[in-house]
Design an enzyme around this catalytic site. Structure first.
Site, PDB file in Angstrom:
ATOM      1  N   CYS A  79      33.950 -53.833 128.323  1.00 53.29           N
ATOM      2  CA  CYS A  79      34.461 -54.406 129.564  1.00 53.29           C
ATOM      3  C   CYS A  79      33.553 -54.076 130.756  1.00 53.29           C
ATOM      4  O   CYS A  79      32.539 -54.733 130.942  1.00 53.29           O
ATOM      5  CB  CYS A  79      35.911 -53.976 129.781  1.00 53.29           C
ATOM      6  SG  CYS A  79      36.809 -55.019 130.944  1.00 53.29           S
ATOM      7  N   HIS A 168      38.875 -54.211 124.779  1.00 52.83           N
ATOM      8  CA  HIS A 168      38.961 -52.754 124.693  1.00 52.83           C
ATOM      9  C   HIS A 168      39.387 -52.324 123.289  1.00 52.83           C
ATOM     10  O   HIS A 168      40.586 -52.140 123.035  1.00 52.83           O
ATOM     11  CB  HIS A 168      39.994 -52.226 125.702  1.00 52.83           C
ATOM     12  CG  HIS A 168      39.596 -52.382 127.124  1.00 52.83           C
ATOM     13  ND1 HIS A 168      38.929 -51.409 127.809  1.00 52.83           N
ATOM     14  CD2 HIS A 168      39.780 -53.407 127.987  1.00 52.83           C
ATOM     15  CE1 HIS A 168      38.716 -51.822 129.052  1.00 52.83           C
ATOM     16  NE2 HIS A 168      39.218 -53.029 129.179  1.00 52.83           N
ATOM     17  N   GLU A 170      39.134 -49.505 122.040  1.00 49.89           N
ATOM     18  CA  GLU A 170      39.649 -48.132 122.118  1.00 49.89           C
ATOM     19  C   GLU A 170      41.145 -48.076 122.417  1.00 49.89           C
ATOM     20  O   GLU A 170      41.760 -47.021 122.285  1.00 49.89           O
ATOM     21  CB  GLU A 170      38.863 -47.327 123.169  1.00 49.89           C
ATOM     22  CG  GLU A 170      39.174 -47.633 124.614  1.00 49.89           C
ATOM     23  CD  GLU A 170      38.509 -48.883 125.184  1.00 49.89           C
ATOM     24  OE1 GLU A 170      38.625 -49.102 126.403  1.00 49.89           O
ATOM     25  OE2 GLU A 170      37.876 -49.652 124.416  1.00 49.89           O
TER      26      GLU A 170
END
Length: 189
Positions: A79, A168, A170
């Site tokens: 991002c 994302h 994560e």
């Protein structure tokens, strides 16, 4: 193997959690002393790209990071990290790390309310994708491999030692994207 995670702002703790989950050692980079530590790769997390850029300059980290990436250090930007690595960002003319030959449209999906979740293909495997005020890649250079499209937009790409995602990884339980990056790091050695 040790991965440095830029920890100036953004979702760095979430990246550390995923690295830990797959058995990879990591440490936080907050200043030039941290940058000088031994590392095999770097993750630049999502967050606010303008804030991260400002801090990179103030902490004198911008040039060392840029030089090490240009000299082959594997890097993964999510991002805001994608925006920082892009050579061009639409309607913005200031320099960033600017090592990856991509043209980016920032906040392409709108403001916070335009955030969304989907599952789509990344490098041939279906993965969960969380988009938060995400950019997308409008164009790529000749040496850039597109790894994922969502709709008509490029949301993941790789150029040599550099990997970027608009989403994302994560923030989900899947470790596939991080494992892809760790394989890039391992194959560089």
């Amino acid at each position: 193997m040790r991965i440095g995670v830029l920890a100036l702002q953004g979702a760095f703790i979430e990246h550390e959690r995923i690295l830990n989950k797959i058995g990879v050692d990591s440490f936080e980079i907050r200043n030039i002393k941290d940058w000088s530590r031994e590392k095999d790769g770097l993750i630049i997390p999502g967050g606010e790209s303008t804030t991260q850029f400002k801090l990179l300059n103030e902490l004198e980290l911008l040039e060392p990071i840029k030089n090490d990436i240009a000299n082959g250090l594997p890097v993964f930007g999510t991002c805001a990290g994608l925006i920082l690595l892009a050579k061009t960002v639409e309607n913005e003319s200031f320099d960033r790390i600017s090592t990856m030959d991509i043209n980016v449209c920032r906040n392409a999906y709108g403001r916070q309310l335009g955030s969304f979740y989907t599952e789509d293909t990344f490098a041939g495997n279906k993965v969960p994708m969380t988009f938060i005020r995400a950019p997308y890649i409008k164009g790529v250079g000749k040496d850039v491999e597109v790894l994922s499209n969502v709709g008509n937009h490029i949301v993941a790409a790789r150029e040599k030692n550099q990997l970027v995602t608009s989403f994302h990884p994560e923030l989900n339980e899947s470790t596939f994207v991080h494992e892809y990056f760790i394989n890039m790091v391992a194959n560089k050695k």
